[in-house]
Enzyme design. Structure first.
Site, PDB file in Angstrom:
ATOM      1  N   TYR A 102     -12.641  13.925  47.636  1.00 34.60           N
ATOM      2  CA  TYR A 102     -12.033  14.312  46.349  1.00 34.60           C
ATOM      3  C   TYR A 102     -12.929  13.797  45.231  1.00 34.60           C
ATOM      4  O   TYR A 102     -13.266  12.605  45.196  1.00 34.60           O
ATOM      5  CB  TYR A 102     -10.629  13.711  46.248  1.00 34.60           C
ATOM      6  CG  TYR A 102      -9.945  13.979  44.929  1.00 34.60           C
ATOM      7  CD1 TYR A 102      -9.555  15.265  44.579  1.00 34.60           C
ATOM      8  CD2 TYR A 102      -9.687  12.954  44.032  1.00 34.60           C
ATOM      9  CE1 TYR A 102      -8.939  15.514  43.371  1.00 34.60           C
ATOM     10  CE2 TYR A 102      -9.069  13.191  42.818  1.00 34.60           C
ATOM     11  CZ  TYR A 102      -8.699  14.481  42.490  1.00 34.60           C
ATOM     12  OH  TYR A 102      -8.092  14.719  41.287  1.00 34.60           O
ATOM     13  N   ASP A 174      -6.754   9.750  52.992  1.00 32.77           N
ATOM     14  CA  ASP A 174      -6.107  10.436  51.870  1.00 32.77           C
ATOM     15  C   ASP A 174      -5.340  11.612  52.479  1.00 32.77           C
ATOM     16  O   ASP A 174      -5.930  12.613  52.897  1.00 32.77           O
ATOM     17  CB  ASP A 174      -7.165  10.912  50.861  1.00 32.77           C
ATOM     18  CG  ASP A 174      -6.540  11.539  49.613  1.00 32.77           C
ATOM     19  OD1 ASP A 174      -5.397  12.039  49.706  1.00 32.77           O
ATOM     20  OD2 ASP A 174      -7.189  11.536  48.552  1.00 32.77           O
TER      21      ASP A 174
HETATM   22  C1  LIG Z   1      -5.158  15.139  43.121  1.00 32.52           C
HETATM   23  C2  LIG Z   1      -5.760  14.346  44.189  1.00 32.52           C
HETATM   24  C3  LIG Z   1      -6.035  12.985  44.013  1.00 32.52           C
HETATM   25  C4  LIG Z   1      -5.796  12.264  42.689  1.00 32.52           C
HETATM   26  O1  LIG Z   1      -4.470  12.225  42.325  1.00 32.52           O
HETATM   27  P1  LIG Z   1      -3.938  12.132  40.798  1.00 32.52           P
HETATM   28  O2  LIG Z   1      -2.468  12.090  40.970  1.00 32.52           O
HETATM   29  O3  LIG Z   1      -4.454  13.337  40.071  1.00 32.52           O
HETATM   30  O4  LIG Z   1      -4.504  10.886  40.201  1.00 32.52           O
HETATM   31  C5  LIG Z   1      -6.570  12.289  45.078  1.00 32.52           C
HETATM   32  N1  LIG Z   1      -6.836  12.881  46.254  1.00 32.52           N
HETATM   33  C6  LIG Z   1      -6.598  14.193  46.453  1.00 32.52           C
HETATM   34  C7  LIG Z   1      -6.919  14.792  47.781  1.00 32.52           C
HETATM   35  C8  LIG Z   1      -6.049  14.974  45.439  1.00 32.52           C
HETATM   36  O5  LIG Z   1      -5.832  16.275  45.650  1.00 32.52           O
END
Ligand SMILES: *Cc1c(COP(=O)(O)O)cnc(C)c1O
Length: 379
Positions: A102, A174
């Site tokens: 990301y 993630d």
């Molecule tokens: C959107 C996203 C983030 C970051 O999240 P926010 O809530 O925008 O800070 C991190 N990892 C992935 C895979 C995302 O899609």
């Protein structure tokens, strides 16, 4: 004492007095502070909302259970949660991140944590031997994101976590895209899971949030608790409430959106004007088998397509779509499309003809027809 005067009455008369109302839906506890009992204790342990808040506790306990974790810590955004994970490390530690992680994670490591003395290697995580070769004696953390964004590459979670353990490092996944409806990384050996709850958990593109879930490591639990309550990047009670509301329909939404994505991906493969469909739920994806074995209930509602041509053609198609709004983010009930390269900037390794789709809950026949009419502009 005399009868309270107007100003005092205005304060006292508007205080909470429904202590035992027992509502079905949780009230939103906006109070930043809580009454202290005569013996110094606090009912249910709540004293000050940066430290803990009932809405945040409900949210954290829910996500911990859904991910089969021991404990979860909620943050104001996904990036704040991710930042907290890096804050658990120390100067001189080495971190391995995926080459198409990301994009903001890459930016954070480069522009903040390198300054703090973290060493960072970028690796193609779909190649296990590349991960093994990147491990150093000071490797402290391996970052996994699968399916990856926006190229939908798959990382073998269990294999990478085994490698990580063997080298006394920590693994974090993630899991924003798959959500626990489709993938449970802690069950596959990960030490931590992070989420941007802004996406599928919230589900309606109207709340920001993030969280870190732990698989039982008490040292990490202590560190994260300290970071959460002392750095203070916590979500508001209303945001927690909105995310909890989203969680109650998470499974239904993710399954229905995944089913739409699969059908749309199969259809797009037959469309003229499409060079390639990147979706781990279809057999043409090079890691279809791995995706099918480590994910359940399908491969998710995110997919990317390479449009025949370059930036111009990709932009033309995305602007012509009627049911896919051109906007960033993902995971809401509405379908979105985005030209990732122009958002990520010239350094980004994303192909210039790539469009990323977040497939929503619309009728899939409408979505298919929408793409057919949009692709006509370039063929
Ligand atoms: C959107 C996203 C983030 C970051 O999240 P926010 O809530 O925008 O800070 C991190 N990892 C992935 C895979 C995302 O899609």
């Amino acid at each position: 004492m005399s009868k309270p005067r107007f100003e005092t009455l205005a304060i006292k008369s508007a205080e909470n007095h429904f202590h035992e109302a027992n509502p079905v839906s949780a009230p939103i506890y906006l109070s930043t502070t809580y009454h202290r009992n005569e013996d110094g204790s606090f009912n249910e342990g709540f004293a000050y909302s940066r430290h803990s808040n009932p809405n945040r506790s409900i949210l954290e306990s829910s996500i911990a259970q859904l991910e089969n974790g021991s404990r979860a810590f909620a943050f104001a955004t996904g990036m704040a949660a991710i930042h907290a994970v890096f804050e658990c490390l120390k100067t001189g530690d080495h971190v391995i991140i995926p080459d198409d992680v990301y994009f903001n994670v890459k930016t954070l490591t480069e522009h903040v944590f390198k300054r703090w003395g973290l060493e960072v290697s970028t690796v193609d995580m779909s190649d296990l031997s590349a991960v093994e070769n990147a491990i150093q004696s000071n490797t402290a953390l391996i970052w996994i994101e699968t399916p990856s964004n926006p190229q939908l590459k798959i990382t073998d979670i269990q294999a990478v976590c085994d490698l990580t353990k063997k080298n006394n490092a920590l693994s974090v996944v993630d899991n924003t895209w798959p959500t626990p409806v489709l993938q449970n990384p802690l069950d596959l050996g990960a030490d931590m899971v992070v989420h941007s709850t802004t996406k599928y958990f919230g589900g309606h593109s109207d709340v920001l949030g993030g969280c870190v879930v732990l698989g039982g490591n008490s040292d990490l639990e202590e560190k994260l608790h300290m970071i959460q309550t002392h750095s203070g990047g916590v979500p508001s009670p209303f945001d927690c409430w909105l995310i909890c509301r989203g969680i109650q329909t998470l499974s239904l939404r993710v399954k229905a959106q995944t089913s739409n994505a699969l059908e749309l991906a199969k259809h797009l493969e037959t469309c003229e004007g499409i060079e390639q469909v990147l979706y781990p739920g279809i057999p043409s994806h090079p890691q279809y088998t791995l995706a099918s074995s480590q994910m359940k209930n399908g491969a998710g509602a995110m997919l990317s397509v390479l449009v025949k041509g370059g930036v111009e053609e990709a932009m033309k198609v995305s602007n012509k779509l009627k049911y896919f709004s051109c906007a960033t983010s993902l995971g809401g009930v509405e379908s979105l499309v985005e030209h990732r390269k122009s958002i990520e900037g010239p350094q980004s390794p994303t192909p210039k003809n790539l469009l990323r789709l977040s497939v929503g809950l619309e009728n899939v026949e409408d979505l298919k027809e929408d793409w057919e009419q949009a692709l006509k502009t370039i063929s």
